[in-house]
Design a protein around this motif. Structure first.
Motif, PDB file in Angstrom:
ATOM      1  N   THR A  11       3.253   2.204  -5.820  1.00 24.89           N
ATOM      2  CA  THR A  11       1.948   1.376  -5.629  1.00 24.89           C
ATOM      3  C   THR A  11       1.179   1.503  -7.095  1.00 24.89           C
ATOM      4  N   ASN A  12       0.767   2.875  -7.124  1.00 21.83           N
ATOM      5  CA  ASN A  12       0.099   3.118  -8.436  1.00 21.83           C
ATOM      6  C   ASN A  12       0.660   2.641  -9.712  1.00 21.83           C
ATOM      7  N   TRP A  13       2.129   2.616  -9.802  1.00 30.12           N
ATOM      8  CA  TRP A  13       2.650   2.084 -10.882  1.00 30.12           C
ATOM      9  C   TRP A  13       2.445   0.778 -11.055  1.00 30.12           C
TER      10      TRP A  13
ATOM     11  N   SER B 119      11.472   7.387  -3.107  1.00 30.99           N
ATOM     12  CA  SER B 119      11.295   6.457  -3.990  1.00 30.99           C
ATOM     13  C   SER B 119      12.405   5.286  -3.283  1.00 30.99           C
ATOM     14  N   LEU B 120      13.270   5.677  -2.538  1.00 34.54           N
ATOM     15  CA  LEU B 120      14.188   4.600  -2.010  1.00 34.54           C
ATOM     16  C   LEU B 120      14.389   4.733  -0.303  1.00 34.54           C
ATOM     17  N   ILE B 121      14.935   3.610  -0.103  1.00 39.00           N
ATOM     18  CA  ILE B 121      14.839   3.471   1.606  1.00 39.00           C
ATOM     19  C   ILE B 121      16.435   3.146   1.889  1.00 39.00           C
TER      20      ILE B 121
ATOM     21  N   ASN C  18      11.538   1.763  -2.695  1.00 38.14           N
ATOM     22  CA  ASN C  18      10.476   1.752  -1.712  1.00 38.14           C
ATOM     23  C   ASN C  18       9.283   1.422  -2.566  1.00 38.14           C
ATOM     24  N   ILE C  19       8.588   0.226  -2.051  1.00 34.76           N
ATOM     25  CA  ILE C  19       7.485  -0.338  -2.879  1.00 34.76           C
ATOM     26  C   ILE C  19       6.158   0.760  -2.771  1.00 34.76           C
ATOM     27  N   SER C  20       6.119   1.056  -1.509  1.00 33.93           N
ATOM     28  CA  SER C  20       4.922   2.183  -1.499  1.00 33.93           C
ATOM     29  C   SER C  20       4.817   3.111  -2.306  1.00 33.93           C
TER      30      SER C  20
ATOM     31  N   ASP D 296       0.948  -1.186  -0.132  1.00 36.74           N
ATOM     32  CA  ASP D 296       0.215  -0.080  -0.071  1.00 36.74           C
ATOM     33  C   ASP D 296       1.078   1.159  -0.042  1.00 36.74           C
ATOM     34  N   GLU D 297       0.328   2.243  -0.132  1.00 35.73           N
ATOM     35  CA  GLU D 297       1.208   3.665  -0.023  1.00 35.73           C
ATOM     36  C   GLU D 297       1.520   4.203   1.340  1.00 35.73           C
TER      37      GLU D 297
END
Length: 284
Positions: A271-273, A220-222, A266-268, A168-169
């Motif tokens: 999410t939309n992509w 976008s990164l962690i 960062n997957i969150s 999720d976001e």
């Protein structure tokens, strides 16, 4: 003299026939054994799995952990006749996996391996139907930015019941790293084992990874700190999770045993992509 020659010829002929019969028998046994192996172990898929190097260390290893992260997958590829481990992924949306874009190699055949039964050391591999890499990922000059891809699996011939990880976001603060352990040989080839572990890791500030790798991080990164653990994380390892939610996939692994920092996508943030790329209009 003629009688002796005839006897010798007959003896040689019988010997040749005996050898032929023995070879035929041995060949039939080998064929039957291979046939039984094909029928009982999944056939060609089992051969793929063996070639990918899944080594059994011991039975029932880390079984509760295997149930904890059943959706961790290994992406393998074959450029010629040799299958090799490439990177890790996570099952999402039933038939898809999310992984790093740098995992896909142009011109290679890819399969996704799932460890479906740790207790019996049983794995199964699935062909990748097609990939979708992020449109802004630069294949010729890869960087951690936009290093994300999804791949659709062909599960029609062998459906699996593994519950996919969720995403999720929402921002996450506490994460675990999924470690599907590998063994490295003298020629630096990596083999997967049936040993699995989970480490609680810390989310570090962007500055720490910038100082270590010179990579400017954004949302976008962690940046992940692995310094609380004695293990040397110089090989690829699994995604990071928060409960059953996938948080990140590996973009930059630790450079050496002293610099225990890793950068994850960062997957969150994507999410939309992911939903757009998989043509999924709703995700609950």
């Amino acid at each position: 003299m003629k009688v002796g020659c005839i006897i010798l010829s007959v003896t040689i002929f019988l010997a040749i026939m005996a050898v032929c019969v023995m070879v035929k028998f041995a060949t039939d046994v080998t064929v039957d054994e291979r046939k039984r192996e094909y029928e009982s172990r999944g056939g060609a898929v089992y051969q793929f799995t063996k070639a990918m190097g899944v080594i059994s260390l011991h039975e029932n290893t880390s079984l509760p952990i295997a149930e904890r992260f059943p959706y961790v997958a290994a992406v393998t590829r074959n450029s010629s006749t040799l299958w090799s481990f490439a990177c890790f992924a996570s099952v999402v949306l039933i038939k898809w996996v999310v992984t790093s874009a740098h995992c896909r190699r142009s011109g290679a055949t890819h399969r996704v391996l799932l460890f479906q039964d740790f207790a019996r050391n049983y794995t199964h591999t699935y062909p990748v139907l097609f990939w979708r890499l992020h449109e802004k990922f630069n294949i010729s000059n890869p960087t951690p930015k936009y290093d994300i891809a999804v791949a659709k699996l062909n599960v029609e011939s062998y459906p699996f019941t593994i519950k996919p990880s969720v995403f999720d976001e929402k921002e996450t603060y506490e994460v675990d790293a999924a470690v599907w352990k590998t063994v490295s040989t003298m020629n630096k080839k990596l083999y997967l084992t049936n040993d699995f572990d989970v480490f609680e890791v810390k989310i570090a500030s962007f500055n720490r990874c910038f100082e270590g790798y010179g990579v400017e991080l954004d949302e976008s990164l962690i940046c992940i700190d692995l310094s609380d653990h004695d293990d040397c994380f110089i090989h690829e390892f699994g995604p990071i999770y928060s409960m059953d939610k996938i948080v990140g996939i590996l973009a930059v692994k630790p450079r050496d045993c002293d610099l225990k920092l890793a950068i994850f996508t960062n997957i969150s943030y994507y999410t939309n992509w992911i939903l757009k790329s998989t043509h999924t209009t709703y995700y609950g």
